[in-house]
Design a protein around this motif. Sequence first.
Motif, PDB file in Angstrom:
ATOM      1  N   THR A 161       0.810  -1.216   0.000  1.00  5.11           N
ATOM      2  CA  THR A 161       0.000   0.000   0.000  1.00  5.11           C
ATOM      3  C   THR A 161       0.842   1.265   0.000  1.00  5.11           C
ATOM      4  O   THR A 161       0.325   2.356  -0.247  1.00  5.11           O
ATOM      5  N   SER A 176       8.168   0.659  -3.822  1.00  2.16           N
ATOM      6  CA  SER A 176       7.629   1.904  -4.340  1.00  2.16           C
ATOM      7  C   SER A 176       8.224   2.177  -5.716  1.00  2.16           C
ATOM      8  O   SER A 176       9.418   1.963  -5.953  1.00  2.16           O
ATOM      9  N   THR A 177       7.391   2.654  -6.648  1.00  2.00           N
ATOM     10  CA  THR A 177       7.844   2.923  -8.002  1.00  2.00           C
ATOM     11  C   THR A 177       9.062   3.850  -8.000  1.00  2.00           C
ATOM     12  O   THR A 177       9.055   4.900  -7.361  1.00  2.00           O
ATOM     13  N   TYR A 228       4.596   5.034  -3.628  1.00  2.00           N
ATOM     14  CA  TYR A 228       3.693   5.064  -4.775  1.00  2.00           C
ATOM     15  C   TYR A 228       3.688   3.685  -5.432  1.00  2.00           C
ATOM     16  O   TYR A 228       4.729   3.200  -5.871  1.00  2.00           O
ATOM     17  N   ALA A 229       2.531   3.050  -5.464  1.00  2.66           N
ATOM     18  CA  ALA A 229       2.354   1.727  -6.088  1.00  2.66           C
ATOM     19  C   ALA A 229       3.272   0.682  -5.465  1.00  2.66           C
ATOM     20  O   ALA A 229       3.638  -0.302  -6.093  1.00  2.66           O
ATOM     21  N   GLY A 230       3.623   0.885  -4.219  1.00  3.85           N
ATOM     22  CA  GLY A 230       4.470  -0.062  -3.519  1.00  3.85           C
ATOM     23  C   GLY A 230       5.003   0.551  -2.245  1.00  3.85           C
ATOM     24  O   GLY A 230       4.789   1.730  -1.954  1.00  3.85           O
ATOM     25  N   HIS A 235      -7.519  -0.330 -11.980  1.00  3.21           N
ATOM     26  CA  HIS A 235      -6.957   0.391 -10.838  1.00  3.21           C
ATOM     27  C   HIS A 235      -6.218  -0.596  -9.948  1.00  3.21           C
ATOM     28  O   HIS A 235      -6.228  -1.805 -10.195  1.00  3.21           O
ATOM     29  N   THR A 236      -5.572  -0.106  -8.920  1.00  2.82           N
ATOM     30  CA  THR A 236      -5.005  -0.997  -7.921  1.00  2.82           C
ATOM     31  C   THR A 236      -6.145  -1.787  -7.293  1.00  2.82           C
ATOM     32  O   THR A 236      -7.098  -1.200  -6.786  1.00  2.82           O
TER      33      THR A 236
END
Length: 531
Positions: free
Chosen positions: A159, A185-186, A203-205, A414-415
């Motif tokens: 998250t 995270s990206t 972000y995304a991780g 989406h996620t």
Amino acid sequence: MGKLGLDPDVVRRARRLAARAAEPIIDMARTHTTVSVERALLRLAGLSGADEGGTPWVNHLADAVRDQVGIEHGVALPVWDALVTGPHRTLRELAEAAAAGQAAFRIPEGADADAARTAAHRDAAAGIARIDARRAERDRLLRTVGDPPHPWIYLIVATGDIYEDIPQAQAAAREGADVIAVIRSTGQSLLDYVPEGATREGYAGTYATRENFRLMRAALDEVSAELGRYVRLTNYASGLCMPEIAVLAGLERLDMMLNDCMYGIVFRDINPRRTFIDQRFSRQIHARAGIVINTGEDNYLTTADAVDAAHTVIVSQLLNERFAHEAGLTDGLLGLGHAFEIDPALPDSFRLELAHAQLVRELFPAAPLKYMPPTRHMTGDIFAGYLLDAFFNLAAVMTGQSIILIGMMTEGIHTPWLSDRDLALQNVRYVRNACGRLAEDFTPRPDGFVAQRARRVLAESVELLERICDDGLLAAIADGTFGVTRRPPDGGKGLDGVAERADGYYNPAIDILEGTADPDLAGPAPAEVTA
């Protein structure tokens, strides 16, 4: 002969060609070092933490050595010489002095070099002994808590906030997940340092840090005891800090690591020379720690056509096998990756997927293969997506895949929500339970579509390997052979962190891992391999 009737002479030729193609890269890795390899040694020796601005002390110390005497001889001799002869009692004190410009380094000679070498070996051996202890700890837990059978269900939880990841990971384990992946995270792969501490934004991780590793490992140990089966933890050891993250993973008992420099080259534009050198050391650490590596061949099929480029996946897997074996990894630790990414609108798409998956299974029978779900053709139609994921799960069971990454029907939107994840887990549980050991009953006709397709892909793989042997792997990468993205050998990020080893280069961690340490200084022997 297997189920596909593969010609064993062709398979042997493919492996011989892969070994020839890999050898120049292995030679380069043996004769060069990088800033991250040297920082990994400092982490093994116990240096941790960061300054108030977040720059790790290992970066400060390695940079000071590089600025004053270079890293061609390694950091071990100048750093431990400074400790033995100077006023600083610990690596942390020396790093703080170096950051303030108050430490001087040299390349010692004679008796001074012997003293530095002895001290550096002692501290590196202590770090490797800690990794050995964590590996033994895993082995004990596998015996006492229980090891789930293949295929393992692999699920991503990331998250950005490690304290939110923990309850989600535990909930996923309770719903049937066997492997929890906390993806980074990206953009972290492009950081030439490893962040410190527990992180709550990403972000995304979620950022890969030692503290985040520790927190998640403790949480999964707790839920493992509750469930009566060991839940594995994975993260990423790719990018500019691959060797350091590998060390931290070994110290905190991670079980799997995404570890394939081709992903960083093709999709993150990391310099090929830098990351191949980093990869070798990181895989030596993984071999010692008993960590299963996952490779990233599945990513090629997100940019290249999954039918036309199927042979590039096989070639990359064969190369990865050779690189891994040379670094000390056994087949039981080779989680080679591939994917279910053929356009579902293509006639016979499922038969093609079965051919490709069965080919990988037969080429690497002892490897815990990681099979990736459809992503490229997930359109946002959740019903079609759920059906496609079920076909992916069926292909995985029919061809005896070892690790099944959960596919989400909302992958293209989406996620995924928590409810989406629960539905995805239900999907794979149903297929796995209903089909049971279907792989025992699945046998393609010897001259049927599936077998012929598999043999054709293998033949194309041999042809490509022959070209790579002639032109070189770095040239093949530059030509866009893998993932249709061109990456020249002197381009990308991180090349300035590479140095050719000088005569007298010394890294005690490498000596211990390769079993070439001075017998008078030799550390403990590695433990038995447990996948």
